[in-house]
Design a protein around this motif. Sequence first.
Motif, short mmCIF file in Angstrom:
data_model
loop_
_atom_site.label_atom_id
_atom_site.label_comp_id
_atom_site.label_asym_id
_atom_site.label_seq_id
_atom_site.Cartn_x
_atom_site.Cartn_y
_atom_site.Cartn_z
N ARG A 1 1.39 -66.93 42.66
CA ARG A 1 2.37 -66.00 43.23
C ARG A 1 3.74 -66.13 42.58
O ARG A 1 4.38 -65.13 42.26
CB ARG A 1 2.49 -66.24 44.74
CG ARG A 1 1.24 -65.88 45.51
CD ARG A 1 1.38 -66.10 47.00
NE ARG A 1 2.52 -65.39 47.57
CZ ARG A 1 2.85 -65.45 48.86
NH1 ARG A 1 2.11 -66.18 49.70
NH2 ARG A 1 3.89 -64.79 49.31
N ALA B 1 -2.07 -72.10 44.44
CA ALA B 1 -1.65 -70.94 45.25
C ALA B 1 -0.24 -70.50 44.88
O ALA B 1 0.04 -69.30 44.75
CB ALA B 1 -1.74 -71.29 46.73
N ILE B 2 0.66 -71.46 44.71
CA ILE B 2 2.05 -71.10 44.37
C ILE B 2 2.11 -70.56 42.95
O ILE B 2 2.85 -69.60 42.67
CB ILE B 2 2.96 -72.33 44.54
CG1 ILE B 2 2.99 -72.75 46.01
CG2 ILE B 2 4.37 -72.03 44.05
CD1 ILE B 2 3.81 -73.99 46.29
N PRO C 1 0.37 -73.67 53.01
CA PRO C 1 1.57 -73.03 53.58
C PRO C 1 2.09 -71.92 52.69
O PRO C 1 1.81 -71.87 51.49
CB PRO C 1 2.57 -74.19 53.67
CG PRO C 1 2.11 -75.19 52.68
CD PRO C 1 0.61 -75.07 52.65
N ASP C 2 2.84 -71.05 53.29
CA ASP C 2 3.46 -69.95 52.55
C ASP C 2 4.41 -70.54 51.51
O ASP C 2 5.21 -71.43 51.84
CB ASP C 2 4.22 -69.04 53.51
CG ASP C 2 4.68 -67.75 52.84
OD1 ASP C 2 5.40 -67.85 51.82
OD2 ASP C 2 4.34 -66.68 53.33
N PRO C 3 4.36 -70.06 50.26
CA PRO C 3 5.25 -70.61 49.23
C PRO C 3 6.74 -70.51 49.59
O PRO C 3 7.55 -71.30 49.10
CB PRO C 3 4.93 -69.76 47.99
CG PRO C 3 3.53 -69.30 48.21
CD PRO C 3 3.40 -69.10 49.69
N GLU C 4 7.09 -69.58 50.47
CA GLU C 4 8.50 -69.43 50.85
C GLU C 4 8.92 -70.45 51.90
O GLU C 4 10.11 -70.62 52.13
CB GLU C 4 8.73 -68.01 51.37
CG GLU C 4 8.52 -66.94 50.29
CD GLU C 4 8.76 -65.55 50.83
OE1 GLU C 4 9.12 -65.42 52.02
OE2 GLU C 4 8.61 -64.58 50.05
N ASP C 5 7.94 -71.11 52.53
CA ASP C 5 8.27 -72.16 53.50
C ASP C 5 8.47 -73.46 52.74
O ASP C 5 7.59 -74.31 52.65
CB ASP C 5 7.14 -72.28 54.52
CG ASP C 5 7.50 -73.16 55.71
OD1 ASP C 5 8.46 -73.96 55.58
OD2 ASP C 5 6.84 -73.05 56.75
N THR C 6 9.65 -73.62 52.17
CA THR C 6 9.91 -74.74 51.26
C THR C 6 9.72 -76.10 51.93
O THR C 6 9.28 -77.05 51.28
CB THR C 6 11.33 -74.63 50.70
OG1 THR C 6 12.26 -74.56 51.78
CG2 THR C 6 11.48 -73.39 49.83
N LYS D 1 7.59 -77.03 54.42
CA LYS D 1 6.17 -77.37 54.53
C LYS D 1 5.54 -77.58 53.16
O LYS D 1 4.68 -78.44 52.99
CB LYS D 1 5.44 -76.27 55.29
CG LYS D 1 5.73 -76.25 56.79
CD LYS D 1 4.83 -75.26 57.51
CE LYS D 1 5.08 -75.30 59.01
NZ LYS D 1 4.23 -74.33 59.75
N VAL D 2 5.97 -76.79 52.18
CA VAL D 2 5.46 -76.96 50.82
C VAL D 2 5.81 -78.34 50.30
O VAL D 2 4.97 -79.06 49.76
CB VAL D 2 6.02 -75.86 49.89
CG1 VAL D 2 5.78 -76.23 48.43
CG2 VAL D 2 5.37 -74.52 50.20
#
Length: 532
Positions: free
Chosen positions: A205, A201-202, A175-180, A182-183
């Motif tokens: 970035r 991945a996080i 998941p996108d790191p900004e989607d807290t 889902k992370v």
Amino acid sequence: MNTASSAWEDLVTTALLGTERRTPPGSVPGREAPVALLDAAAVETVRRRAGLRPARAAERPEPASEDPRPHLPAAAARRLALLLADRPGAGAGRSRGTAPDLMELLPQWLARANTRGFAAPPEMLPALLDAARGRTDLRPAALTFAGPRAMWLARLNPDWRFALRAAPGGGAAVPDPEDTEKVRELWQEGLFAERVALLAAIRARVPAAARELLSTTWSTERAEDRLMFLDSLRTGLGPDDEPFLEQALTDRSRNVRATAAELLSALPGSALAGRMAVRAGACVTVDRMREIPTIAVEAPHECDPSMERDGVVTKAPAGRGERSWWFGQLVEAAPLGTWPGRLGGRTPQEILALPVADDWQGELHAAWCRAAVRQRDAEWARALLGTPSAPEAGGPGAVSLAERAKLLGTLGSAERAEWVAGFIAAHGLSEAFQLLGVCAVPWAEPLGRAVVDALNIARDAGSYPWSFSGVMGLAERCLDPGEASRLDGLMAVPDEPEDASPGAGGYWAEAFQRLVTTLRLRAAMAKELETP
């Protein structure tokens, strides 16, 4: 176990043991026993197949997800098919002669295709996965090129399950790191491989976010998982990581503590590095009472609890004295910036030129080598390497090719190539193989010319070329393809001196022909991937 399964297992066991050691059921020992075994296996095979009951058809699998990347150019796709067809077990194995080793060019082709962002042709995925199955070094690049369809195939074929293990998270989308939300959900509920992929991945970035995520579950993780997660902090390691790593120094696991200490010592401004500087500095001084200033070493007499907490391993390996073992660890972990001030304002070159009393030079310089590699300190690495033309090219502290290779890794690619070129010019190719392996590909012009010149000298001397087969193989993969035209004159069979090995000239001509052919093939491969 039912009767049919038991009968089949008995036949398999008999086949494995051999009919001389175990007689097949219903037969007698002797020359006819193997035939009886095969007959029984044939009957049992028919019985097993006939005993299958019709079943409902399985559900069709969901289609593989689309790969949005652009298609390969037609010429590049044909080239890939040829490279994959050359792998072991796919019709290869002939005597190559002057033909290039196509399988050895596949990693380079995959790297270039991935740089260009192409998708693998679907019809070639089985052959690509088979190639990656047989060579672990191919897997990262092959799976990147294969994309999501490879994961889909791997779930259907047990032979390709390695792809699910090799791909972070088994191919699951991170998941996108900004989607807290889902992370957090994946971090708390995901499989271990998925969590490792997520953290990596996080970290790549947003380093701070990865560290904070790890801290939320750190105390409840298993020791082996904590070690793996902690290792991910090497990416983007910085001063902000120090409080977390200091806390990890009290971990229950010795391996976790050692890794935390190693990471902290790679931060020259950390408190641990400061403590190590004080300890190491107390062991090393300049004795000015001698006619020539000399480094004096007084190794620690004990490994106290504070040293052990900071990552010093108490028990020395077999054959090592405890005091020298502790001393080496202290010097390795101390910031290299400590020593000029501690040793009279001298530069690294001047420090390394000082004599060391009581046979401590090897231990001290070897520890400085490890420190230079750990701290990525190019100035100290240059001083430790010395000039490539020095006797044995060992430098003050590099006592092995492996250490030299690690020190070279701290230098820029151009400087690294220039040093290795000087080494080859002074010492030849016999010890250069390991050093060539750390140089960027394609080799810079001075390095490529040094290798070719050294091969030419060996050729003129009448040596057998297979003594240099490792270097020749590296040259095929690493020499700049633009050098091919300069090698044309080496493809002819040379006049052999009287003391030459019989037939060596013909073998050298064949080796250089293969080298030139391979270089031109690499140039063609690169052009095919550039052409729309």
